[in-house]
Design a protein around this motif. Structure first.
Motif, mmCIF file in Angstrom:
data_model
loop_
_atom_site.group_PDB
_atom_site.id
_atom_site.type_symbol
_atom_site.label_atom_id
_atom_site.label_comp_id
_atom_site.label_asym_id
_atom_site.label_seq_id
_atom_site.Cartn_x
_atom_site.Cartn_y
_atom_site.Cartn_z
ATOM 1 N N GLN A 22 70.712 45.895 39.894
ATOM 2 C CA GLN A 22 71.884 46.672 39.515
ATOM 3 C C GLN A 22 72.306 47.572 40.656
ATOM 4 O O GLN A 22 71.461 48.151 41.337
ATOM 5 C CB GLN A 22 71.617 47.524 38.281
ATOM 6 C CG GLN A 22 71.569 46.743 37.004
ATOM 7 C CD GLN A 22 71.611 47.661 35.785
ATOM 8 O OE1 GLN A 22 71.245 48.822 35.854
ATOM 9 N NE2 GLN A 22 72.067 47.120 34.681
ATOM 10 N N GLY A 23 73.601 47.688 40.844
ATOM 11 C CA GLY A 23 74.152 48.564 41.862
ATOM 12 C C GLY A 23 74.364 49.965 41.327
ATOM 13 O O GLY A 23 74.012 50.278 40.190
ATOM 14 N N THR A 24 74.978 50.785 42.141
ATOM 15 C CA THR A 24 75.248 52.164 41.757
ATOM 16 C C THR A 24 76.449 52.234 40.820
ATOM 17 O O THR A 24 77.380 51.429 40.918
ATOM 18 C CB THR A 24 75.525 53.033 42.998
ATOM 19 O OG1 THR A 24 76.596 52.445 43.730
ATOM 20 C CG2 THR A 24 74.306 53.120 43.882
ATOM 21 N N LEU A 25 76.413 53.182 39.915
ATOM 22 C CA LEU A 25 77.504 53.401 38.971
ATOM 23 C C LEU A 25 78.690 53.993 39.724
ATOM 24 O O LEU A 25 78.546 54.963 40.458
ATOM 25 C CB LEU A 25 77.018 54.346 37.878
ATOM 26 C CG LEU A 25 77.761 54.346 36.558
ATOM 27 C CD1 LEU A 25 77.771 52.959 35.944
ATOM 28 C CD2 LEU A 25 77.121 55.335 35.611
ATOM 29 N N THR A 26 79.867 53.383 39.578
ATOM 30 C CA THR A 26 81.067 53.785 40.303
ATOM 31 C C THR A 26 82.192 54.088 39.329
ATOM 32 O O THR A 26 82.469 53.300 38.429
ATOM 33 C CB THR A 26 81.509 52.652 41.257
ATOM 34 O OG1 THR A 26 80.420 52.316 42.112
ATOM 35 C CG2 THR A 26 82.695 53.058 42.087
ATOM 36 N N SER A 39 86.577 48.803 44.378
ATOM 37 C CA SER A 39 85.834 47.768 45.102
ATOM 38 C C SER A 39 84.346 47.994 44.889
ATOM 39 O O SER A 39 83.871 49.131 44.974
ATOM 40 C CB SER A 39 86.138 47.832 46.595
ATOM 41 O OG SER A 39 87.471 47.484 46.829
ATOM 42 N N LEU A 40 83.622 46.935 44.623
ATOM 43 C CA LEU A 40 82.175 47.007 44.439
ATOM 44 C C LEU A 40 81.514 46.163 45.517
ATOM 45 O O LEU A 40 81.889 45.008 45.729
ATOM 46 C CB LEU A 40 81.780 46.504 43.047
ATOM 47 C CG LEU A 40 82.382 47.274 41.874
ATOM 48 C CD1 LEU A 40 82.078 46.563 40.567
ATOM 49 C CD2 LEU A 40 81.853 48.691 41.846
ATOM 50 N N ASP A 41 80.524 46.718 46.189
ATOM 51 C CA ASP A 41 79.843 46.043 47.289
ATOM 52 C C ASP A 41 78.395 46.499 47.293
ATOM 53 O O ASP A 41 78.128 47.695 47.387
ATOM 54 C CB ASP A 41 80.529 46.416 48.602
ATOM 55 C CG ASP A 41 79.970 45.691 49.801
ATOM 56 O OD1 ASP A 41 79.197 44.734 49.623
ATOM 57 O OD2 ASP A 41 80.309 46.087 50.920
ATOM 58 N N GLU A 42 77.476 45.576 47.173
ATOM 59 C CA GLU A 42 76.050 45.908 47.129
ATOM 60 C C GLU A 42 75.267 44.986 48.061
ATOM 61 O O GLU A 42 75.671 43.852 48.311
ATOM 62 C CB GLU A 42 75.486 45.751 45.714
ATOM 63 C CG GLU A 42 76.106 46.680 44.686
ATOM 64 C CD GLU A 42 75.713 48.132 44.863
ATOM 65 O OE1 GLU A 42 74.690 48.411 45.528
ATOM 66 O OE2 GLU A 42 76.430 48.999 44.335
ATOM 67 N N THR A 43 74.148 45.472 48.560
ATOM 68 C CA THR A 43 73.239 44.681 49.380
ATOM 69 C C THR A 43 72.012 44.335 48.553
ATOM 70 O O THR A 43 71.405 45.216 47.938
ATOM 71 C CB THR A 43 72.812 45.477 50.631
ATOM 72 O OG1 THR A 43 73.984 45.803 51.385
ATOM 73 C CG2 THR A 43 71.868 44.663 51.492
#
Length: 87
Positions: A22-26, A39-43
């Motif tokens: 899971q990515g960070t809550l935006t 825009s959502l961008d995760e590594t």
């Protein structure tokens, strides 16, 4: 507020809903006449080297009416085809 959720598995391993990242809550901002967008961008980390993988992702929110999107993956790519290869 939304976040990305993803599942990455070695090619030949079925997607089963385990090991999800899971990515960070935006915050998408205040909706206007066309709604709101971000825009959502995760590594993704923790993948084994020299391995072929497939992936899928979806968007998750805390909204009771829109908790999760359908799963997304590369278009026109069969589940038996590789999506990425680690060095």
């Amino acid at each position: 507020k939304v976040r990305l959720e993803w599942e990455v598995k070695p090619l030949g391993t079925a997607f089963d809903g385990t090991g999800l990242g899971q990515g960070t809550l935006t915050d998408t901002g205040t909706p206007g006449s066309s709604g709101s967008a971000v825009s959502l961008d995760e590594t993704v980390s923790g993948l084994s080297s020299a391995t072929v993988y497939k992936w899928r992702l979806r968007i998750v929110s805390g909204n009771a009416f829109y908790m999760r999107s359908p799963w997304f993956s590369l278009p026109y790519n069969n589940r038996t085809e590789s999506d990425l290869r680690t060095p």
